[in-house]
Design an enzyme around this catalytic site. Sequence first.
Site, PDB file in Angstrom:
ATOM      1  CB  ALA A  55      -0.944  -0.009   1.201  1.00  0.00           C
ATOM      2  N   GLY A  88       3.247 -13.866  -2.238  1.00  0.00           N
ATOM      3  CA  GLY A  88       3.289 -13.398  -3.618  1.00  0.00           C
ATOM      4  C   GLY A  88       2.087 -13.775  -4.456  1.00  0.00           C
ATOM      5  NE  ARG A 346      -5.831 -17.184   3.540  1.00  0.00           N
ATOM      6  CZ  ARG A 346      -4.989 -16.226   3.188  1.00  0.00           C
ATOM      7  NH1 ARG A 346      -5.051 -15.044   3.771  1.00  0.00           N
ATOM      8  NH2 ARG A 346      -4.095 -16.445   2.242  1.00  0.00           N
ATOM      9  CB  ILE A 507      -1.269  -8.750  -3.225  1.00  0.00           C
ATOM     10  CG1 ILE A 507      -0.211  -9.481  -2.396  1.00  0.00           C
ATOM     11  CG2 ILE A 507      -0.592  -7.970  -4.351  1.00  0.00           C
ATOM     12  CD1 ILE A 507       0.685 -10.409  -3.192  1.00  0.00           C
TER      13      ILE A 507
END
Length: 521
Positions: A55, A88, A346, A507
Amino acid sequence: MSKEMMSRRNALKLGALGVTGAMLSATSAMAAAPTEKEVKFDEEYDVIVIGTGFAGLAAAAKAAERGLKVLILEKMGRVGGNSVINGGAFAVPNNKDQAAFGIQDSSELFIKDALKAGLGINHVEMLEVIGKRAQETLDFTIKCGATYQLGKKPTWFGGHSVNRTIVTSNMSGSAIIQPMAAFVEKLPGCKLMTRTKFDDFVMSADGTSVVGVTARTNYRFDNKLLSDDVENKSGEKKVYKAKKGVILASGGFSMDKVYRQLQDPRIVPDQDATNHDGATAGALLKAFQIGAMPVHIDWIQQGPWASPDEKGFGVAPLLTQQGLFVKGVCVDVRNGKRFMNEMADRKTRADAQYVILHQDPKAFPVAIGTYNTFDEQIYAAVEKGLASGVMKKFDTLDALAANYKIPADALKATIKKYNEDAKNGVEDEFKKQSLKDVVGKEAIEMKGPFYAIRTVPKPHHTMGGLKINTKAQVISGNTNKPIPGLYAAGEVTGGTHGASRLGSCAIADCLVFGMVAGESI
């Protein structure tokens, strides 16, 4: 009480900030932020960015490209925060590689998936921005030098309806952070300082607007307990003016042993987390102190793909979420049976694991698969996991079962039923969506060898934070309007992901709203 448990003094000091939904701006126990009348500015910039993760760097890049003079402050000795150690994985709805492989996706489907994982409490307007701008953001990072495994079928992450995740070239956020940091530092008028800790905001004379920050240069982070770091006096005090405003991109607080336990008492101080040591709540609390509105503060996501056999994030998350969980199984070691959809969101998976671990804290569930279960993008990680010992390889299921003390016959029966359902295209009892890709074949190849990893949830992402609007302006809890001069992006904000973030969406969130902040300020 252990020496790591928070003291009564610390609990009293921060207790007022541990109540979800409370208006935190009126905490009388804390000193008010200084005004411009009370300080002398050492340096002057157009924009000051706090934090050098996804960010912060995206915000700085966009602001500097507009010709603004930008100062970026990072309290740690290296850039990147959690971003540089993350896996990533970048969720990009409706991306170019999906189109090349015939994968049908849309912003609407992405939002639907995010709402399901977030238990419907997401702020949908934020998701709409991500869905609309994710591909553009990916392209911008490539312009900045980021490298990805493009031209391949996107990866499927738990909770997503389709493959939509692009993975970096080295399966780490460093493939984005390091090039972007270099890109930013080369931009005219852009200055990046490490070991420089943000201490407080500087307000306008009337106390309504953010006009700068106080900070400490040559700061040495060494306090891993207190969110406001009050016992660390290192560094030289500086005051920086921000003519157009401050962008807070300081990240989450999963390593803040005091503040995270105030939000969720089950997260004890010695519980390992996936975050870097500097992921604390100090900057967040300073924003609350000047009136920023809190949202979803006590929703703390646990990563269900982590392992007790390594510290921090490690290599296990790659090997489980992009490998063993996709086509393999995760079993209760006590009975050899599956207990969850390994590709669910999750929260669903972490909750299922905790049912077992609360009954027996040492009964770590084991993820099991064969080499065909691994995405080709992570073959290098397989060797790394075997070398470190976090993953083990067995020639037979009997050997695997003996190592983890799993009832062998029950384990074999579980995998036999699982393979039969996959081969015949029958929906399994947990409705695992990724098995549709293996119809007609064994999901777990019974010839072996077999790979296994012990799993445990670890605090990973703090869902709550500052309320921002779609222009990345921080909203005041006193006026319900933007606080002039204050913007925020990334994990320090809340609301976007609801109760639980979909994997690989961090991300996207951080980069998209970092760009928005840099454009808006």
